[in-house]
Design an enzyme around this catalytic site. Structure first.
Site, PDB file in Angstrom:
ATOM      1  N   LYS A 249       0.913  -1.115   0.015  1.00  0.00           N
ATOM      2  CA  LYS A 249      -0.036   0.057   0.022  1.00  0.00           C
ATOM      3  C   LYS A 249       0.787   1.336  -0.071  1.00  0.00           C
ATOM      4  CE  LYS A 249      -4.010   1.943   0.278  1.00  0.00           C
ATOM      5  NZ  LYS A 249      -3.563   2.920  -0.852  1.00  0.00           N
TER       6      LYS A 249
ATOM      7  N   LYS B 193       5.013   3.421   8.396  1.00  0.00           N
ATOM      8  CA  LYS B 193       3.684   4.284   8.658  1.00  0.00           C
ATOM      9  C   LYS B 193       2.779   3.394   8.301  1.00  0.00           C
ATOM     10  CE  LYS B 193       3.904   7.812   6.076  1.00  0.00           C
ATOM     11  NZ  LYS B 193       3.801   8.720   4.900  1.00  0.00           N
TER      12      LYS B 193
ATOM     13  N   LYS C 285       5.408   2.427  -2.859  1.00  0.00           N
ATOM     14  CA  LYS C 285       5.501   3.548  -3.401  1.00  0.00           C
ATOM     15  C   LYS C 285       5.608   3.663  -4.972  1.00  0.00           C
ATOM     16  CE  LYS C 285       4.474   7.517  -1.598  1.00  0.00           C
ATOM     17  NZ  LYS C 285       3.492   7.951  -0.503  1.00  0.00           N
TER      18      LYS C 285
ATOM     19  N   ASP D 124      -0.665  10.704  -4.576  1.00  0.00           N
ATOM     20  CA  ASP D 124       0.455  11.294  -3.947  1.00  0.00           C
ATOM     21  C   ASP D 124       0.625  12.706  -4.565  1.00  0.00           C
ATOM     22  OD1 ASP D 124       3.446  12.306  -3.067  1.00  0.00           O
ATOM     23  OD2 ASP D 124       2.836  10.519  -1.745  1.00  0.00           O
TER      24      ASP D 124
ATOM     25  N   THR E 203      -4.620  13.472   5.468  1.00  0.00           N
ATOM     26  CA  THR E 203      -3.067  13.700   6.027  1.00  0.00           C
ATOM     27  C   THR E 203      -3.039  14.952   6.666  1.00  0.00           C
ATOM     28  OG1 THR E 203      -2.404  12.453   3.956  1.00  0.00           O
ATOM     29  CG2 THR E 203      -0.743  13.920   4.989  1.00  0.00           C
TER      30      THR E 203
ATOM     31  N   ASN F 232      -2.571  20.003  -0.940  1.00  0.00           N
ATOM     32  CA  ASN F 232      -3.700  19.231  -0.216  1.00  0.00           C
ATOM     33  C   ASN F 232      -3.380  19.247   1.381  1.00  0.00           C
ATOM     34  OD1 ASN F 232      -6.335  17.774  -0.580  1.00  0.00           O
ATOM     35  ND2 ASN F 232      -4.876  16.635   0.522  1.00  0.00           N
TER      36      ASN F 232
ATOM     37  N   SER G 199      -7.018   5.743   3.834  1.00  0.00           N
ATOM     38  CA  SER G 199      -7.119   4.794   2.582  1.00  0.00           C
ATOM     39  C   SER G 199      -7.439   3.332   3.010  1.00  0.00           C
ATOM     40  CB  SER G 199      -5.843   4.659   2.079  1.00  0.00           C
ATOM     41  OG  SER G 199      -5.585   5.746   1.139  1.00  0.00           O
TER      42      SER G 199
END
Length: 443
Positions: A87, A111, A123, A163, A207, A238, A375
């Site tokens: 993820k 994380k 990622k 992202d 976030t 964001n 998520s």
């Protein structure tokens, strides 16, 4: 051992400074847990964690509106799946390279582990720049990118998200192409979707909201309240926008925003509706906000946002944006807490300065985990074909961030460094992943 392991990383991964930095920061923290639990060292779990399970790099060919062909490079680094499917987000930015993707994926392992929501770390992205491109050009690029990526993802294999440079528009095009290629409606294969077609409430806010909630917990542990404090935020994307929104909701006053050209200091506090209009409707710069705001706002071209006195600093732009000189300036001006909204925005030298000064410091792998946590909540809703209310998701997010804070703090206490959130986050995340890897054997 940490020194020899870092030397090994440097030798095997040349020319990847961001990855070296991320690994080095973690290795500095792990000596106490490896001494206390020699079975983790004996199984060479650290060495295994530093090596991705899979690194995928591919060519992406697409045509612009004039019919000209462009060639970009796509990446997906699937780092560790011991706790669940891979993820992590996709980043579209011209500076992206394999080393940056590996740094982000390595951070994502810890994380995701800290959330306790059963996700591995990964990622990806591309050196494609969506800025200034038409919707048609972005669509064609996303379709070409997904044509290759689709071979490697799935709701039980690898679940990408957005992202930097990958927002709702890009996720929509990526999902549409995945659906075309597979002839399946697999809502759980991507997160960050629109709320009308499988997305979750609070995802875009998560976030920024989560970082502010984590900051509030750090301050509460010290007998302080965020209400009434002055906050400095970097960035104007964001994460920054929703950090401002949540900080204001909790009674703080945010006085700065920035972009790559400079920063704005607004003594009355950032006017969030005006900033949103400038950034999201007009696609403008923070200097445009200052011009509209009037006498309370001052634009500083090329300046450092950390020059502004603040009780709390929330770096929310990009990696290594806050260096040792910035940290010294913040400490001189009386900063009480610094918490990372971006991924690794604080240099190691700056982190040491904050620790020596007794400033509460929230590392990104704990403080900005709200995005990936939401998520995971989106994946849960997709699995049950449910759609939760904004209030329910926001409460779930608040509970996750509180649990992360408490886990990290308790771990720092257990290893004799109470309040050292860097040590607590690294060890807590490592233990969760390492225990799963140990139980599953040599894979």
């Amino acid at each position: 051992m940490p020194t020899s392991l870092l030397a090994q990383v440097l030798r095997r991964n040349p020319g990847e400074p961001e990855f070296h930095q991320a690994v080095g920061e973690v290795l500095e923290s792990l000596a106490p847990v490896l001494a206390a639990r020699p079975e983790l060292a004996d199984a060479k779990l650290v060495e295994r964690l530093m090596e991705p399970e899979r690194q995928i790099m591919f060519r992406v060919c697409w045509t612009d509106d004039r019919g000209e062909t462009h060639v970009n490079r796509g990446f997906r680094v699937e780092f560790n799946s011991a706790l669940g499917p891979f993820k992590g987000g996709l980043r579209f930015h011209p500076s992206l390279n394999l080393g940056i993707v590996k740094f982000l994926g390595f951070e994502q392992i810890f994380k995701n582990a800290l959330t306790g929501l059963g996700m591995g770390g990964a990622k990806g992205g591309s050196d494609f720049d969506p800025h200034g491109r038409s919707d048609g050009e972005v669509m064609r690029f996303c379709q070409a990118f997904m044509t290759e990526l689709s071979r490697h993802i799935g709701d039980r294999t690898d679940v990408p998200a957005g992202d930097i440079g990958v927002g709702g528009r890009e996720i929509g095009y990526l999902f549409g192409q995945y659906r075309r290629l597979t002839n399946r409606w697999d809502a759980g294969v991507l997160t960050g979707k629109g709320t009308g077609w499988g997305g979750s409430q609070v995802r875009k806010e998560a976030t920024g909201y989560g970082n502010v909630l984590f900051t509030a917990e750090m301050l509460r542990k010290r007998g302080l309240d965020l209400a009434g404090l002055q906050v400095s935020v970097s960035g104007s994307g964001n994460v920054a926008l929703y950090s401002i929104e949540k900080a204001h909701a909790l009674g703080a006053r945010v006085v700065t925003v920035s972009d790559s050209d400079g920063y704005v200091v607004d003594e009355k506090g950032i006017d969030l509706p005006l900033l949103r209009h400038v950034k999201e409707v007009e696609r403008g710069r923070v200097r445009d906000y200052a011009e509209r705001r009037g006498s309370s706002a001052r634009y500083v071209p090329g300046g450092r946002v950390w020059e502004v006195p603040a009780d709390v600093a929330l770096p929310s732009a990009t990696q290594n944006e806050l260096d040792a000189d910035d940290a010294l300036a913040l400490v001189r001006n009386g900063v009480r807490a610094v918490s990372e909204g971006a991924n690794m925005p604080t240099t190691p030298e700056a982190v040491r300065i904050f620790e020596e000064a007794g400033v509460a410091f929230g590392p990104g792998k704990a403080a900005n985990a709200g995005g990936v946590a939401t998520s995971a909540l989106e994946m849960r809703q997709n699995a049950g074909r449910e759609s939760w209310s904004f209030a329910r998701v926001e409460q779930e997010l608040a509970d996750v961030m509180r649990r992360i804070h408490d886990t990290v703090y308790e771990t720092s206490e257990r290893f004799g460094q109470p309040g050292n959130y860097v040590v607590g986050a690294n060890i807590a995340g490592f233990e969760r992943v390492a225990d799963a890897m140990l139980a599953q054997g040599l894979v």
